[in-house]
Motif scaffolding. Sequence first.
Motif, mmCIF file in Angstrom:
data_model
loop_
_atom_site.group_PDB
_atom_site.id
_atom_site.type_symbol
_atom_site.label_atom_id
_atom_site.label_comp_id
_atom_site.label_asym_id
_atom_site.label_seq_id
_atom_site.Cartn_x
_atom_site.Cartn_y
_atom_site.Cartn_z
ATOM 1 N N VAL A 1 0.839 -1.208 0.000
ATOM 2 C CA VAL A 1 0.000 0.000 0.000
ATOM 3 C C VAL A 1 0.873 1.257 0.000
ATOM 4 N N ARG A 2 2.023 1.153 -0.634
ATOM 5 C CA ARG A 2 2.953 2.293 -0.642
ATOM 6 C C ARG A 2 2.303 3.549 -1.194
ATOM 7 N N ALA A 3 1.560 3.441 -2.286
ATOM 8 C CA ALA A 3 0.933 4.627 -2.877
ATOM 9 C C ALA A 3 -0.065 5.254 -1.913
ATOM 10 N N ARG A 4 -0.850 4.422 -1.235
ATOM 11 C CA ARG A 4 -1.851 4.953 -0.309
ATOM 12 C C ARG A 4 -1.208 5.695 0.857
ATOM 13 N N VAL A 5 -0.183 5.090 1.462
ATOM 14 C CA VAL A 5 0.425 5.743 2.620
ATOM 15 C C VAL A 5 1.215 6.974 2.204
ATOM 16 N N THR A 6 1.782 6.958 0.995
ATOM 17 C CA THR A 6 2.484 8.147 0.508
ATOM 18 C C THR A 6 1.511 9.313 0.347
ATOM 19 N N LEU A 7 0.364 9.053 -0.269
ATOM 20 C CA LEU A 7 -0.640 10.106 -0.428
ATOM 21 C C LEU A 7 -1.180 10.557 0.929
ATOM 22 N N LEU A 8 -1.314 9.618 1.865
ATOM 23 C CA LEU A 8 -1.781 9.974 3.197
ATOM 24 C C LEU A 8 -0.827 10.958 3.865
ATOM 25 N N ARG A 9 0.446 10.647 3.805
ATOM 26 C CA ARG A 9 1.442 11.538 4.414
ATOM 27 C C ARG A 9 1.555 12.852 3.658
ATOM 28 N N LEU A 10 1.464 12.793 2.327
ATOM 29 C CA LEU A 10 1.495 14.031 1.549
ATOM 30 C C LEU A 10 0.331 14.942 1.934
ATOM 31 N N GLY A 11 -0.827 14.348 2.094
ATOM 32 C CA GLY A 11 -1.994 15.129 2.486
ATOM 33 C C GLY A 11 -1.795 15.802 3.832
ATOM 34 N N GLU A 12 -1.172 15.096 4.787
ATOM 35 C CA GLU A 12 -0.929 15.683 6.103
ATOM 36 C C GLU A 12 0.064 16.835 6.027
ATOM 37 N N VAL A 13 1.127 16.614 5.264
ATOM 38 C CA VAL A 13 2.138 17.681 5.127
ATOM 39 C C VAL A 13 1.549 18.884 4.400
ATOM 40 N N MET A 14 0.824 18.627 3.305
ATOM 41 C CA MET A 14 0.253 19.733 2.531
ATOM 42 C C MET A 14 -0.797 20.489 3.345
ATOM 43 N N GLY A 15 -1.548 19.763 4.179
ATOM 44 C CA GLY A 15 -2.554 20.434 4.983
ATOM 45 C C GLY A 15 -1.967 21.336 6.044
ATOM 46 N N GLU A 16 -0.726 21.066 6.478
ATOM 47 C CA GLU A 16 -0.083 21.860 7.527
ATOM 48 C C GLU A 16 0.645 23.078 6.985
ATOM 49 N N ARG A 17 0.918 23.106 5.681
ATOM 50 C CA ARG A 17 1.718 24.197 5.107
ATOM 51 C C ARG A 17 0.857 25.077 4.211
ATOM 52 N N ARG A 18 0.797 26.385 4.524
ATOM 53 C CA ARG A 18 -0.043 27.312 3.779
ATOM 54 C C ARG A 18 0.287 27.336 2.301
ATOM 55 N N GLU A 19 1.578 27.324 1.978
ATOM 56 C CA GLU A 19 1.981 27.428 0.577
ATOM 57 C C GLU A 19 1.665 26.168 -0.222
ATOM 58 N N LEU A 20 1.424 25.059 0.493
ATOM 59 C CA LEU A 20 1.110 23.810 -0.202
ATOM 60 C C LEU A 20 -0.388 23.562 -0.323
ATOM 61 N N ASN A 21 -1.174 24.201 0.515
ATOM 62 C CA ASN A 21 -2.620 23.968 0.415
ATOM 63 C C ASN A 21 -3.374 25.127 -0.230
ATOM 64 N N ALA A 22 -2.639 26.136 -0.742
ATOM 65 C CA ALA A 22 -3.276 27.206 -1.514
ATOM 66 C C ALA A 22 -3.266 26.827 -2.988
ATOM 67 N N GLY A 23 -4.084 27.487 -3.822
ATOM 68 C CA GLY A 23 -4.020 27.244 -5.247
ATOM 69 C C GLY A 23 -5.361 27.055 -5.902
ATOM 70 N N ALA A 24 -5.334 26.567 -7.147
ATOM 71 C CA ALA A 24 -6.519 26.499 -7.989
ATOM 72 C C ALA A 24 -7.574 25.539 -7.465
ATOM 73 N N TRP A 25 -7.176 24.533 -6.707
ATOM 74 C CA TRP A 25 -8.159 23.556 -6.237
ATOM 75 C C TRP A 25 -9.248 24.205 -5.384
ATOM 76 N N ARG A 26 -8.853 25.249 -4.625
ATOM 77 C CA ARG A 26 -9.849 25.951 -3.828
ATOM 78 C C ARG A 26 -10.853 26.697 -4.709
ATOM 79 N N ARG A 27 -10.374 27.287 -5.794
ATOM 80 C CA ARG A 27 -11.267 28.017 -6.694
ATOM 81 C C ARG A 27 -12.240 27.060 -7.381
ATOM 82 N N VAL A 28 -11.742 25.849 -7.727
ATOM 83 C CA VAL A 28 -12.613 24.857 -8.371
ATOM 84 C C VAL A 28 -13.733 24.441 -7.418
#
Length: 518
Positions: free
Chosen positions: A413-440
């Motif tokens: 489940v390497r892909a799943r846990v990688t995305l899980l950790r990426l999501g946690e890191v991105m959620g904690e960092r303002r510069e990583l959770n800003a962008g076009a996805w919010r506008r969509v």
Amino acid sequence: MDACTLGDLLDVVGGPALRLHTAPAGQAVPVTEAVLYDGRTPLPRTPGALLLAVGVPAAQAGPLLRAAAEAGMTGVVVRGADGPVAQAEAHGVALLSVAEDAAWHHVHLLLVSAVTAGPGTSVTADTGLGDLFALADAIATATGGATAVEDPRQRLLAYSTVAGQPVDEDRRQSILGRQVPASAENTEQYRRLFAADRPLRLPALSGADLPRLAMPVRAGGETLGSVWVVDGGTLAPDAEDTLAQGASTAALLLLRARAARELARHRGSDLLRRLLDGTAPDAPTAAARLGVDGPARVAAFVLDSAASVPDAERTALRLLDVVRLQCEARYGRHAGVLVDGVVYAVLPGPGERHRRLAEDIVARAGQALRVPVRAALGEPVPGADGLADSRADADLVLRVLDAQLPVATVEEVRARVTLLRLGEVMGERRELNAGAWRRVLAYDAGHGTEYARTLVCWFDAGCDMAGAAKLLAVHPNTCRYRLRQLQQHAEVDLDDPDERLVLWLQLRTLAGLRATTR
């Protein structure tokens, strides 16, 4: 450990329990073991041994002193205070004595404990640890019958090895299988025995077997096992009294063995907890004490959080017992630990069989506890220093398991846990959770469109319009129209591969969107 000397032995158990009358060679002579005298067989050559003069009055121990000297023994222990000191000095062997009413099997256990413990260990007549095999030999010598010690489930714990005593096929099979052969007659004898409060004489089960003298072993109302003596027709007159004393000593030994096991488990659990959280001061040494030396991986087991568990804490402890039992059966001595509702175990060696063991534990535990169990295996590591990382992997894997995938390794489940950790890191960092996805997402929320879902389906289809349309259950032209409108209203450049990648990651990890339900 330094060899035990006569002086060391006296420091440990000297005084009322054991008196020294003479030591012609001094107290620095070694004491290697304690041996029970059996008048029917010649003394074996056992340098450094102490010979316990079972059945020989102290005043008549002269010939025994000479035989002990010829066998290279350090000394002889007699019962009573009137031993032949002059003859001991003449033969160059030490003469010691115990009280007249001392039970030989108790003395034997005391001396075995002191010799085994070595210098500097505190052992007294009341707290000697001893050994069940030594107890069986002592009872066999004193009663005249081959002796066995069993647990309540009729499993053989120890047996005597005194030569020349009659035995039968039932005893041989018990020793070979470490279990008393089952039969209806046996069951009835055990029922009678465990209802008794004194030694019980039991008839032979068949014409080829011998009768038994047996005694239940109890402590505080709990039945801990039983002691059995084969009655070949030559038991000592006081065999019943000796057996009763032996059963009392067996209770002490079994209780202490239980306490020692629990203490070892507690220490093992503490060591394992430190290894897993990375606070062990010397990880390789700690792992070696747990029986782990070399490659290993951490396995984590947890009760299914979706299941209804009336007493989750108690059930988690039962899960710990199942994991320990299965790991000990596979690897021998092994530690497990319960931390915040998760049971952790270290699986040593190559990892090919680890997943099968985890699956077996999940199946057995689920059946025994009547609660679904999930298991996660971290990445294999080359040594103890990497166990904390393997534990972190296992913790991540637990978070992505579900009813369709109750057991998995981190590799699976390497892909799943990688995305899980990426999501946690991105959620904690303002510069990583800003962008076009919010506008969509904002445009969808304000206008009732499905642009975000259309984007995720298009990404999952490899940016193939027909594949995306199939996932959305719409016509490909509808999909094309949505993507054109999206680019216009949300200012998204879908021709830029970097923007596509970032947008997919944000929608997938931060918004938690998937093209299909998995």
